[in-house]
Write a protein that holds these residues in place. Structure first.
Motif, PDB file in Angstrom:
ATOM      1  N   HIS A   1       0.780  -1.245   0.000  1.00  0.00           N
ATOM      2  CA  HIS A   1       0.000   0.000   0.000  1.00  0.00           C
ATOM      3  C   HIS A   1       0.813   1.298   0.000  1.00  0.00           C
ATOM      4  N   PHE A   2       2.037   1.271   0.502  1.00  0.00           N
ATOM      5  CA  PHE A   2       2.718   2.544   0.742  1.00  0.00           C
ATOM      6  C   PHE A   2       4.088   2.701   0.079  1.00  0.00           C
ATOM      7  N   ALA A   3       4.703   1.604  -0.337  1.00  0.00           N
ATOM      8  CA  ALA A   3       6.084   1.664  -0.820  1.00  0.00           C
ATOM      9  C   ALA A   3       6.258   2.572  -2.034  1.00  0.00           C
ATOM     10  N   SER A   4       5.205   2.740  -2.813  1.00  0.00           N
ATOM     11  CA  SER A   4       5.305   3.600  -3.991  1.00  0.00           C
ATOM     12  C   SER A   4       5.256   5.084  -3.624  1.00  0.00           C
ATOM     13  N   LYS A   5       4.909   5.383  -2.361  1.00  0.00           N
ATOM     14  CA  LYS A   5       4.757   6.776  -1.923  1.00  0.00           C
ATOM     15  C   LYS A   5       5.861   7.220  -0.967  1.00  0.00           C
ATOM     16  N   ILE A   6       6.189   6.351  -0.002  1.00  0.00           N
ATOM     17  CA  ILE A   6       7.189   6.694   1.000  1.00  0.00           C
ATOM     18  C   ILE A   6       8.050   5.463   1.295  1.00  0.00           C
ATOM     19  N   SER A   7       9.128   5.663   2.030  1.00  0.00           N
ATOM     20  CA  SER A   7       9.977   4.533   2.427  1.00  0.00           C
ATOM     21  C   SER A   7       9.708   4.200   3.895  1.00  0.00           C
ATOM     22  N   LEU A   8       9.991   2.967   4.274  1.00  0.00           N
ATOM     23  CA  LEU A   8       9.802   2.517   5.652  1.00  0.00           C
ATOM     24  C   LEU A   8      11.140   2.591   6.379  1.00  0.00           C
ATOM     25  N   GLN A   9      11.184   3.366   7.445  1.00  0.00           N
ATOM     26  CA  GLN A   9      12.396   3.532   8.235  1.00  0.00           C
ATOM     27  C   GLN A   9      12.423   2.504   9.364  1.00  0.00           C
ATOM     28  N   LYS A  10      13.436   1.634   9.380  1.00  0.00           N
ATOM     29  CA  LYS A  10      13.538   0.591  10.403  1.00  0.00           C
ATOM     30  C   LYS A  10      14.529   1.017  11.478  1.00  0.00           C
ATOM     31  N   VAL A  11      14.091   0.881  12.730  1.00  0.00           N
ATOM     32  CA  VAL A  11      14.931   1.234  13.874  1.00  0.00           C
ATOM     33  C   VAL A  11      15.155  -0.019  14.718  1.00  0.00           C
ATOM     34  N   GLU A  12      16.416  -0.409  14.900  1.00  0.00           N
ATOM     35  CA  GLU A  12      16.750  -1.598  15.680  1.00  0.00           C
ATOM     36  C   GLU A  12      16.840  -1.245  17.166  1.00  0.00           C
ATOM     37  N   ILE A  13      16.190  -2.065  18.003  1.00  0.00           N
ATOM     38  CA  ILE A  13      16.268  -1.882  19.450  1.00  0.00           C
ATOM     39  C   ILE A  13      16.508  -3.240  20.110  1.00  0.00           C
ATOM     40  N   ASP A  14      16.980  -3.212  21.347  1.00  0.00           N
ATOM     41  CA  ASP A  14      17.205  -4.445  22.104  1.00  0.00           C
ATOM     42  C   ASP A  14      16.584  -4.297  23.491  1.00  0.00           C
ATOM     43  N   PRO A  15      15.309  -4.680  23.643  1.00  0.00           N
ATOM     44  CA  PRO A  15      14.624  -4.536  24.926  1.00  0.00           C
ATOM     45  C   PRO A  15      15.279  -5.302  26.071  1.00  0.00           C
ATOM     46  N   PHE A  16      16.091  -6.319  25.760  1.00  0.00           N
ATOM     47  CA  PHE A  16      16.725  -7.089  26.825  1.00  0.00           C
ATOM     48  C   PHE A  16      17.827  -6.300  27.533  1.00  0.00           C
ATOM     49  N   ARG A  17      18.109  -5.123  27.057  1.00  0.00           N
ATOM     50  CA  ARG A  17      19.031  -4.215  27.754  1.00  0.00           C
ATOM     51  C   ARG A  17      18.313  -3.455  28.858  1.00  0.00           C
ATOM     52  N   TRP A  18      16.984  -3.518  28.865  1.00  0.00           N
ATOM     53  CA  TRP A  18      16.194  -2.769  29.830  1.00  0.00           C
ATOM     54  C   TRP A  18      15.774  -3.697  30.972  1.00  0.00           C
ATOM     55  N   GLU A  19      16.412  -3.542  32.123  1.00  0.00           N
ATOM     56  CA  GLU A  19      16.156  -4.443  33.248  1.00  0.00           C
ATOM     57  C   GLU A  19      14.703  -4.406  33.694  1.00  0.00           C
ATOM     58  N   LYS A  20      14.098  -3.229  33.671  1.00  0.00           N
ATOM     59  CA  LYS A  20      12.707  -3.122  34.117  1.00  0.00           C
ATOM     60  C   LYS A  20      11.749  -3.818  33.155  1.00  0.00           C
ATOM     61  N   PHE A  21      12.205  -4.052  31.943  1.00  0.00           N
ATOM     62  CA  PHE A  21      11.413  -4.833  30.990  1.00  0.00           C
ATOM     63  C   PHE A  21      11.574  -6.320  31.263  1.00  0.00           C
ATOM     64  N   THR A  22      12.803  -6.774  31.398  1.00  0.00           N
ATOM     65  CA  THR A  22      13.046  -8.207  31.582  1.00  0.00           C
ATOM     66  C   THR A  22      12.534  -8.714  32.928  1.00  0.00           C
ATOM     67  N   ASP A  23      12.371  -7.831  33.907  1.00  0.00           N
ATOM     68  CA  ASP A  23      11.785  -8.241  35.186  1.00  0.00           C
ATOM     69  C   ASP A  23      10.337  -8.705  35.021  1.00  0.00           C
ATOM     70  N   ASN A  24       9.687  -8.220  33.962  1.00  0.00           N
ATOM     71  CA  ASN A  24       8.333  -8.673  33.601  1.00  0.00           C
ATOM     72  C   ASN A  24       7.305  -8.436  34.705  1.00  0.00           C
ATOM     73  N   SER A  25       7.345  -7.255  35.272  1.00  0.00           N
ATOM     74  CA  SER A  25       6.353  -6.876  36.277  1.00  0.00           C
ATOM     75  C   SER A  25       5.072  -6.427  35.571  1.00  0.00           C
ATOM     76  N   VAL A  26       4.077  -6.045  36.344  1.00  0.00           N
ATOM     77  CA  VAL A  26       2.813  -5.577  35.766  1.00  0.00           C
ATOM     78  C   VAL A  26       3.013  -4.272  34.986  1.00  0.00           C
ATOM     79  N   LYS A  27       4.159  -3.614  35.194  1.00  0.00           N
ATOM     80  CA  LYS A  27       4.450  -2.368  34.478  1.00  0.00           C
ATOM     81  C   LYS A  27       5.381  -2.594  33.294  1.00  0.00           C
ATOM     82  N   ARG A  28       5.558  -3.848  32.898  1.00  0.00           N
ATOM     83  CA  ARG A  28       6.468  -4.158  31.787  1.00  0.00           C
ATOM     84  C   ARG A  28       6.149  -3.341  30.540  1.00  0.00           C
TER      85      ARG A  28
END
Length: 263
Positions: free
Chosen positions: A69-96
């Protein structure tokens, strides 16, 4: 034209330049479609986050929908992230989800908006999402991320109807979520188990079981499937194939427990 969609176009038209957080799901797809219609492609950027917590199926779908639907109009910008660097994420609390969403969108803001005055970051949260507990939505509010579908009062079924009318290929696709949502709260997250879940869900998808969830829980693996797939998985030989595959992925289970998956 649908009144709520007109309201969406009007709110978007008041923005100078926007970055749409695009996942390939129906909500962000409609939002990107509307942004391009309202502002024109030169004022719209589509950005997707790539990480190990994004299901393979979702990543493939994101690419497919964008190219269709969109490639002919704009490009898709991909951003790489690593959530396992975030301790509060890997703790997997209710606020994950809060911690994860805040870090992800901080990354998008820093990449696309900080140095470009007047650029707004948009998220595809819809009105129905606010009826459930959404810790991630709090993060959006704190960061000033705009949620135009909420502002227009658009609910999930209305979004699907609009998408169908516009010919968007994912109008009837089941929703998806990050792999971390498969793990019970309080159980620390690790790459290996999420990778196994991802491979298991891709295996089921290739068998024609779309929109499933594989949820490891102690010695049991709960497989959430849509109602339309119950008959298919009533076949004992197929269940044995699935059990064998799951065992090879380290999902040690005595049996499969099936649960109907809701939207």
């Amino acid at each position: 034209m649908y009144p709520k969609y007109l309201s969406l176009l009007e709110s978007l038209s008041k923005m100078n330049r926007v970055v749409v957080a695009f996942s390939g799901g129906i909500d962000s797809t409609l939002l990107l479609y509307a942004a391009i219609e309202s502002l024109g492609p030169s004022h719209v950027t589509a950005a997707t986050l790539s990480s190990s917590i994004v299901p393979t199926i979702a990543a493939e779908n994101c690419k497919h929908v964008f190219n269709r639907h969109f490639a002919s109009k704009i490009s898709l910008q991909k951003v790489e992230i690593d959530p396992f660097r975030w301790e509060k994420f890997t703790d997997n609390s209710v606020k994950r989800c809060y911690f994860c969403k805040k870090n992800m969108y901080l990354c998008l803001l820093e990449t696309f908006c900080t140095s470009k005055k007047g650029t707004r970051l948009l998220d595809g949260t819809n009105s129905d999402d606010l009826k459930a507990d959404r810790p991630g939505y709090k993060a959006l509010l704190e960061l000033g991320v705009a949620t135009p579908l909420v502002q227009a009062g658009l609910e999930k079924q209305e979004i699907r109807t609009l998408a169908s009318n516009f010919g968007l290929v994912n109008s009837d696709k089941p929703s998806n979520s990050c792999l971390a949502t498969r793990i019970p709260t309080g159980t620390k997250l690790d790459r290996e188990i999420l990778h196994s879940v991802d491979l298991a869900e891709k295996f089921l998808f290739d068998l024609g079981v779309d929109g499933c969830r594989v949820r490891p829980s102690g010695t049991l693996t709960i497989l959430e499937i849509r109602e339309q797939d119950f008959e298919k998985l009533s076949d004992k030989s197929l269940r044995n194939i699935i059990t064998s595959k799951f065992d090879s992925l380290g999902l040690k289970i005595p049996a499969l427990s099936f649960k109907e998956r809701k939207e």
